[in-house]
Design a protein around this motif. Structure first.
Motif, PDB file in Angstrom:
ATOM      1  N   GLY A 165       0.792  -1.229   0.000  1.00 36.62           N
ATOM      2  CA  GLY A 165       0.000   0.000   0.000  1.00 36.62           C
ATOM      3  C   GLY A 165       0.823   1.276   0.000  1.00 36.62           C
ATOM      4  O   GLY A 165       0.499   2.234  -0.722  1.00 36.62           O
ATOM      5  N   TYR A 166       1.901   1.314   0.776  1.00 33.65           N
ATOM      6  CA  TYR A 166       2.712   2.530   0.876  1.00 33.65           C
ATOM      7  C   TYR A 166       3.357   2.927  -0.450  1.00 33.65           C
ATOM      8  O   TYR A 166       3.258   4.089  -0.855  1.00 33.65           O
ATOM      9  CB  TYR A 166       3.768   2.342   1.970  1.00 33.65           C
ATOM     10  CG  TYR A 166       4.818   3.421   2.014  1.00 33.65           C
ATOM     11  CD1 TYR A 166       4.507   4.708   2.457  1.00 33.65           C
ATOM     12  CD2 TYR A 166       6.127   3.165   1.603  1.00 33.65           C
ATOM     13  CE1 TYR A 166       5.484   5.699   2.489  1.00 33.65           C
ATOM     14  CE2 TYR A 166       7.098   4.146   1.633  1.00 33.65           C
ATOM     15  CZ  TYR A 166       6.766   5.414   2.079  1.00 33.65           C
ATOM     16  OH  TYR A 166       7.729   6.394   2.096  1.00 33.65           O
ATOM     17  N   PRO A 167       4.026   2.013  -1.197  1.00 31.97           N
ATOM     18  CA  PRO A 167       4.606   2.425  -2.483  1.00 31.97           C
ATOM     19  C   PRO A 167       3.563   2.884  -3.494  1.00 31.97           C
ATOM     20  O   PRO A 167       3.824   3.799  -4.290  1.00 31.97           O
ATOM     21  CB  PRO A 167       5.322   1.151  -2.962  1.00 31.97           C
ATOM     22  CG  PRO A 167       5.600   0.374  -1.727  1.00 31.97           C
ATOM     23  CD  PRO A 167       4.432   0.636  -0.851  1.00 31.97           C
ATOM     24  N   ILE A 168       2.372   2.242  -3.490  1.00 33.78           N
ATOM     25  CA  ILE A 168       1.316   2.688  -4.403  1.00 33.78           C
ATOM     26  C   ILE A 168       0.900   4.113  -4.066  1.00 33.78           C
ATOM     27  O   ILE A 168       0.703   4.958  -4.957  1.00 33.78           O
ATOM     28  CB  ILE A 168       0.103   1.740  -4.336  1.00 33.78           C
ATOM     29  CG1 ILE A 168       0.480   0.368  -4.905  1.00 33.78           C
ATOM     30  CG2 ILE A 168      -1.082   2.311  -5.101  1.00 33.78           C
ATOM     31  CD1 ILE A 168      -0.621  -0.672  -4.789  1.00 33.78           C
ATOM     32  N   PHE A 169       0.779   4.405  -2.772  1.00 34.84           N
ATOM     33  CA  PHE A 169       0.432   5.764  -2.349  1.00 34.84           C
ATOM     34  C   PHE A 169       1.499   6.767  -2.788  1.00 34.84           C
ATOM     35  O   PHE A 169       1.175   7.859  -3.280  1.00 34.84           O
ATOM     36  CB  PHE A 169       0.267   5.803  -0.828  1.00 34.84           C
ATOM     37  CG  PHE A 169       0.146   7.193  -0.271  1.00 34.84           C
ATOM     38  CD1 PHE A 169      -1.047   7.898  -0.374  1.00 34.84           C
ATOM     39  CD2 PHE A 169       1.234   7.799   0.341  1.00 34.84           C
ATOM     40  CE1 PHE A 169      -1.150   9.192   0.128  1.00 34.84           C
ATOM     41  CE2 PHE A 169       1.137   9.086   0.846  1.00 34.84           C
ATOM     42  CZ  PHE A 169      -0.061   9.788   0.736  1.00 34.84           C
ATOM     43  N   ILE A 170       2.770   6.408  -2.619  1.00 35.82           N
ATOM     44  CA  ILE A 170       3.867   7.288  -3.027  1.00 35.82           C
ATOM     45  C   ILE A 170       3.813   7.551  -4.526  1.00 35.82           C
ATOM     46  O   ILE A 170       3.964   8.693  -4.992  1.00 35.82           O
ATOM     47  CB  ILE A 170       5.227   6.668  -2.642  1.00 35.82           C
ATOM     48  CG1 ILE A 170       5.388   6.633  -1.121  1.00 35.82           C
ATOM     49  CG2 ILE A 170       6.379   7.455  -3.271  1.00 35.82           C
ATOM     50  CD1 ILE A 170       5.437   7.996  -0.473  1.00 35.82           C
TER      51      ILE A 170
END
Length: 275
Positions: free
Chosen positions: A252-257
């Motif tokens: 989830g975090y890399p997609i958000f970035i």
């Protein structure tokens, strides 16, 4: 939406005809073929055997190759169209800036993501042919991790391309970001910890906000849920959250970035001079 899909299709078609796409596909397909020739699926090292070991080696190499391939092939998407006056020509049609920008992102994402996944599918088909046990849970989780990593660097690449007019400058910035995230941040953090004696939790937190480092640790955790190869760092990570939560965060975090940088890039592209 029709114009959005049309821009995505045109970018996809243009990318497939380009020489870099052929090289890009051969690199990842060649990695799998090389592992087959070397007999990776039929050997065992440190408890990892069969298709699981092949996927582990593939992921460890992909983390180095995939980001730089995405950056150098994508960072010139808008700046290259501007240099070649293609952007001015495209916007002479009834196409909005939003349709052009997000259509380019969709088309380029399909281009950079498909060869990576195709190579993994090829590995699974080979494993089925050889009668090996297929680690489906690892396969689908790696698919999600690769999706997230591709999203991150695609968003960063379009962010750079949105404000840099020269393709050469864009390539230089992209290469610097790749080197910084891959090597310099680890070296810098180790030096900082040794010289300044900063709290270890702060150092680990800074390391984990690096999407490449997060991807690397998540990939290891799928085979080694206790993260024993990482030593004392594992205690901090596993005390903070469970292994499943950590893997979900790693997706989830890399997609958000990636979406964040893509959105900021669109705002810059929307407000600055187009030609």
């Amino acid at each position: 939406m029709k114009n959005l899909y049309l821009i995505a299709y045109l970018d996809l078609k243009e990318s497939i005809r380009a020489k870099w796409f052929l090289v890009y596909s051969l690199v990842f397909g060649g990695l799998i073929a090389l592992f087959f020739i070397a007999g990776v699926t039929e050997s065992q090292v440190m408890g990892f055997s069969g298709l699981s070991r092949l996927l582990l080696m593939y992921i460890q190499i992909t983390i180095v190759i995939l980001p730089i391939f995405i950056l150098i092939t994508t960072v010139r998407s808008i700046s290259g169209d501007r240099d070649n006056h293609i952007l001015e020509y495209m916007l002479s049609f009834p196409i909005s800036l939003k349709q052009y920008y997000w259509g380019k992102i969709i088309g380029r994402f399909i281009t950079v993501y498909l060869p990576v996944i195709f190579a993994m599918i090829l590995a699974v088909l080979y494993g089925l042919f050889k009668g090996a046990d297929i680690p489906w849970n690892i396969f689908f989780l790696y698919t999600g991790l690769l999706f997230a990593l591709s999203s991150t660097f695609l968003g960063i690449a379009f962010f750079i391309s949105s404000f840099v007019k020269s393709s050469e400058v864009a390539l230089g910035i992209a290469f610097f970001i790749w080197i910084f995230l891959l090597a310099f941040i680890d070296i810098g953090l180790i030096s900082l910890m040794m010289q300044q004696r900063i709290n270890e939790e702060v150092i680990i937190f800074i390391a984990m906000i690096n999407p490449m480092e997060l991807f690397r640790v998540a990939a290891i955790s799928l085979f080694d849920p206790e993260l024993t190869v990482m030593g004392p760092v594992a205690f901090y990570i596993l005390d903070l959250m469970s292994q499943k939560t950590f893997v979900l965060l790693s997706v989830g975090y890399p997609i958000f970035i990636g979406l964040f940088f893509a959105f900021i890039g669109f705002k810059i592209f929307e407000k600055k001079d187009l030609v």
